[in-house]
Every structure is written in C-alpha cells, then in structure tokens.
Design a protein around this motif. Sequence first.
Motif, mmCIF file in Angstrom:
data_model
loop_
_atom_site.group_PDB
_atom_site.id
_atom_site.type_symbol
_atom_site.label_atom_id
_atom_site.label_comp_id
_atom_site.label_asym_id
_atom_site.label_seq_id
_atom_site.Cartn_x
_atom_site.Cartn_y
_atom_site.Cartn_z
ATOM 1 N N ARG A 179 0.820 -1.214 0.000
ATOM 2 C CA ARG A 179 0.000 0.000 0.000
ATOM 3 C C ARG A 179 0.853 1.263 0.000
ATOM 4 O O ARG A 179 0.559 2.224 -0.693
ATOM 5 C CB ARG A 179 -0.921 -0.001 1.220
ATOM 6 C CG ARG A 179 -2.048 -1.014 1.161
ATOM 7 C CD ARG A 179 -3.075 -0.611 0.135
ATOM 8 N NE ARG A 179 -4.262 -1.450 0.219
ATOM 9 C CZ ARG A 179 -5.274 -1.366 -0.635
ATOM 10 N NH1 ARG A 179 -5.218 -0.510 -1.636
ATOM 11 N NH2 ARG A 179 -6.319 -2.146 -0.508
ATOM 12 N N SER A 180 1.901 1.265 0.803
ATOM 13 C CA SER A 180 2.726 2.463 0.948
ATOM 14 C C SER A 180 4.134 2.172 0.449
ATOM 15 O O SER A 180 4.809 1.270 0.956
ATOM 16 C CB SER A 180 2.770 2.892 2.419
ATOM 17 O OG SER A 180 3.604 4.003 2.588
ATOM 18 N N GLU A 210 -9.328 3.550 -8.436
ATOM 19 C CA GLU A 210 -9.485 4.316 -7.196
ATOM 20 C C GLU A 210 -8.437 3.938 -6.154
ATOM 21 O O GLU A 210 -8.271 4.643 -5.159
ATOM 22 C CB GLU A 210 -10.870 4.069 -6.598
ATOM 23 C CG GLU A 210 -12.009 4.370 -7.545
ATOM 24 C CD GLU A 210 -13.286 3.680 -7.119
ATOM 25 O OE1 GLU A 210 -14.057 4.309 -6.372
ATOM 26 O OE2 GLU A 210 -13.502 2.525 -7.514
ATOM 27 N N GLY A 211 -7.780 2.800 -6.352
ATOM 28 C CA GLY A 211 -6.788 2.350 -5.392
ATOM 29 C C GLY A 211 -7.379 1.666 -4.176
ATOM 30 O O GLY A 211 -6.657 1.262 -3.270
ATOM 31 N N ARG A 220 -14.168 7.155 -6.323
ATOM 32 C CA ARG A 220 -13.171 7.954 -5.613
ATOM 33 C C ARG A 220 -12.202 8.583 -6.616
ATOM 34 O O ARG A 220 -12.112 8.153 -7.765
ATOM 35 C CB ARG A 220 -12.416 7.071 -4.635
ATOM 36 C CG ARG A 220 -13.282 6.497 -3.547
ATOM 37 C CD ARG A 220 -12.577 5.382 -2.784
ATOM 38 N NE ARG A 220 -11.419 5.851 -2.043
ATOM 39 C CZ ARG A 220 -10.622 5.048 -1.342
ATOM 40 N NH1 ARG A 220 -10.854 3.749 -1.311
ATOM 41 N NH2 ARG A 220 -9.601 5.546 -0.692
ATOM 42 N N PRO A 222 -9.023 9.208 -8.826
ATOM 43 C CA PRO A 222 -8.126 8.173 -9.358
ATOM 44 C C PRO A 222 -6.743 8.242 -8.746
ATOM 45 O O PRO A 222 -6.272 9.289 -8.323
ATOM 46 C CB PRO A 222 -8.086 8.483 -10.858
ATOM 47 C CG PRO A 222 -8.374 9.945 -10.951
ATOM 48 C CD PRO A 222 -9.342 10.230 -9.844
ATOM 49 N N ARG A 223 -6.091 7.079 -8.708
ATOM 50 C CA ARG A 223 -4.693 6.986 -8.311
ATOM 51 C C ARG A 223 -3.866 6.792 -9.582
ATOM 52 O O ARG A 223 -4.258 6.072 -10.495
ATOM 53 C CB ARG A 223 -4.486 5.796 -7.364
ATOM 54 C CG ARG A 223 -5.366 5.841 -6.124
ATOM 55 C CD ARG A 223 -4.979 6.965 -5.188
ATOM 56 N NE ARG A 223 -3.680 6.720 -4.571
ATOM 57 C CZ ARG A 223 -3.507 6.056 -3.447
ATOM 58 N NH1 ARG A 223 -4.560 5.551 -2.797
ATOM 59 N NH2 ARG A 223 -2.294 5.881 -2.941
ATOM 60 N N TYR A 224 -2.705 7.432 -9.621
ATOM 61 C CA TYR A 224 -1.968 7.527 -10.883
ATOM 62 C C TYR A 224 -0.777 6.568 -11.019
ATOM 63 O O TYR A 224 -0.286 6.348 -12.121
ATOM 64 C CB TYR A 224 -1.440 8.958 -11.066
ATOM 65 C CG TYR A 224 -2.491 10.025 -10.932
ATOM 66 C CD1 TYR A 224 -3.603 10.033 -11.756
ATOM 67 C CD2 TYR A 224 -2.371 11.033 -9.973
ATOM 68 C CE1 TYR A 224 -4.571 11.012 -11.642
ATOM 69 C CE2 TYR A 224 -3.330 12.022 -9.854
ATOM 70 C CZ TYR A 224 -4.431 12.005 -10.684
ATOM 71 O OH TYR A 224 -5.390 12.976 -10.555
ATOM 72 N N GLY A 225 -0.286 6.007 -9.898
ATOM 73 C CA GLY A 225 0.986 5.300 -9.930
ATOM 74 C C GLY A 225 1.071 4.176 -10.948
ATOM 75 O O GLY A 225 1.953 4.171 -11.823
ATOM 76 N N GLU A 322 -2.533 12.125 -15.576
ATOM 77 C CA GLU A 322 -3.672 12.605 -14.796
ATOM 78 C C GLU A 322 -4.897 12.815 -15.679
ATOM 79 O O GLU A 322 -6.019 12.453 -15.292
ATOM 80 C CB GLU A 322 -3.304 13.911 -14.085
ATOM 81 C CG GLU A 322 -2.294 13.751 -12.952
ATOM 82 C CD GLU A 322 -0.842 13.771 -13.441
ATOM 83 O OE1 GLU A 322 -0.623 13.652 -14.672
ATOM 84 O OE2 GLU A 322 0.056 13.905 -12.589
#
Length: 426
Positions: A179-180, A210-211, A220, A222-225, A322
Amino acid sequence: MNGTHHALDHFGGGVRHWISARGLRAGPPRAPAEPRPSDSAEVAQVLRAPAFRSQVRDLTGRLGRPEEDVLAEAAGDLREMSATHNEAVIARWQRFGRWMLRGYDTLLDEEALAGLRELDRKHSLIFLISHRSYLDEWVLPPALVPRGISPPYGLAGANLNFFPLGTVARRTGMVHIRRSTGDAPVYRLALRAFIGQLVANRANLIWSIEGGRSRTGKLRPPRYGLLRYVVDAVEAADAPEALVVPVSIVYDQLPAHEVSLMVSEARGLGKQPENARWLLAYARGLHHRLGRVYVDLGQPLRLRERLAELRVDDPTETHAVERIALEVSHRINRATPVTPTAAVCVALLAADRALTLAEVLATVAPLADYLQRRGWPVAGAASLTDRSTVRRALQELVASGVLTCYSGGPETVWGIGADQHLVAAV
C-alpha cells in the motif's frame, strides 16, 4: 459455517500440497539476483534485462548503497510480486468464487466483452474497474477466459496477501502490491519494471483506478501510480499498444458484513485488518439473496493514440497521465447504471419517513425522467416507474434488514430500519 470451512479446507489442502512440492526442490545456491527455476517468466525476464541492471546502478548511486545489495533487494521485491496462472488452481478458485457469489445473479456486458476478443490478440488490455466490494475479483476475471480473452493479472493491495487467500490468489494471476511505497525506492523500481514487462508481453491487467473500495458508492479520485508505469511502458521503444478498458461493477446490495464495516469506518472506527478469521466471517454472511451484480464496460481508450493527441497542442504536456485517469473515470461513470435498489433508497432517505408503494413511485418518477432525458442507463434495462420492479427492490431490501415493512394499516408502507440510514446510503 460448515460450508465455509469445507470450501477453505479444499483450497488449503491444495496450497499445502503446492508448498510441499516446492520444498522438495534442491540444487546449488544461486545469487539472489540470478533467475531461479521457480521464478515466473516476467521475473526472469526483468532480472536478465540490461536496462533493469542499468536502472539499478543509477539508483545505487543515488542511495549510496552497494549495487549487489540493491539488486538483491529488487530481486526479492520482484519475487514478492510474482504471480502465475495455474489452471488447476484457477478452476478451484473459480468454484470458490461461485460459492462466494451464490447470493447474486451476474449480468455481464456480453456484447462489449465479445468486441474485446479480437483486440486481445494484439494488445495488452488494461481493465480499470470501479471497486465496490471484495467480491469484485470473482466477478470480472472469471468471465474473460470463457469468452476468448487471455487470463489477466490482477493488481491488489498486500492487505489481502494472507494465508490461504493470498497464497492461492498468486496462482491465479493475482499480484499483491504494498500500500505504501513512499520510502521504498527499490520496491518502486522493481514494480515499474515488473509492470513494464507485463505490458511488453501483451499481458492483460486488472486493478481499481481508485486504489481501494468506495465507501460511499461514488467513484473515488483516481490513483496515478500504476497507470503511470503502464504509460511509461507503452512509450518505450517497440512496445505494443495498450487499450484501457473502463469497467463499472455495481451490486444491488453489498454483503452485510462488508457494509457494516464501512458504516463503522464512517462513524470514526479504524479499518480492521483482513485475515483468515475475517474471511470466515465475511463468507458466512454471503448466503442471503442480495440481488444482482452488473458488469458494464465503457468505451476502450488507446493509450498511445491518446497520448499523441494530448501532445499535439502541447508537446511539453506534463499531466497526460492525470488527464487520462480522469477521462477513464468519466467513462466508468458513464457506463455505470442506476439500480432500482439505489433509486428506492434515495427516495426513502429523502422522505425520511415510511412511504407507500405509490409514494415511492411518485418520489422516484422525477429521477427516472431525468435519467431518460440524459440517456443514462438503468441496470438490467429495468424501468424505475414499473410497480413490480420497485416492489421487488423494496422486498429485497426488507429481506436484508435495510428496510422495514408494515402492512397492518390501510396500505402497506416501507421505511428505513432502525440504525440503517448509513447502510441505505452506501
């Protein structure tokens, strides 16, 4: 409960056999960064790649660590991510999934899935889903292979990487990701290389844009990674095109155990860790009839083509990832249908009192008219103004305890159950 233990024991026995079989392997010790016979094809390819070794050397200089140590750590991270497709395990996993989904009927966008079959032969398909439930991983992936689409690699949080769930899931193509990673530069490098290799191999991928799961039903931010890593891979020389497929997954009702945890979080309690005990409690609550699961696909987006369009007007475009993520989110929203269950809950939450069937229909009517004028889909092509459709939604919500029903007066009325307002909102 006995059925739950039986299903999990069935998988546990297979896992124990697999672990025992791996334990019998023997041979001379190998350098940590040297490919092993047990490594998946992608891990071995990354470890042999000169470009990956060059990236490790660059990172070594920035970290001030010995190259051998960084390379060994990266190899360990790659093996942690490693996943395979074992047909025997997948067959058991899918049987387990059908048992977990026994309270639902699944309605798939068959036409859209059929249209992806030809594209799958030449492209990597990136399925970006709206994540509503833990059950998602048993809804879409098993639907792909029977329709001629290559088995995908699912990217999920490492919180689900516990025995026996995580051990089995890795044999079905599930990649567990930490997660991190903010303070783990070696892990990020390994993950970027691993995702890039999957795309280069034209593998199909699935993850939540959304992760994580939505706690409100709304998409939610969006998450970009991971998307950034895919974009980097597509822009690399000689890389195949990748198509992003927006996927909406909607449930008439979520499992009661899952909703209760969401409600607890909404009231300020911390998120509880997932483990084997959690899985047993979760599976136990799935025997009730909960309606349907609707899987709808948005218009696919060709990544390389879209990136080129974004840079026509602005060659220095620095927010391409993005912008693509927001466009995908918009396409997911456009593909997401309104369910009769949601419409009924909106009506009763807005009224804040018990309503007759005629009053529920009158409250839902303006929403139905708005959706029709906007051309917005209704789940299962249902009519929100149809009495039998609305009555069935009311009855299913009563059966799950979200609504109460009183028929002792002149007309039957339905209302939100005691302490069930947050549940209805979810």
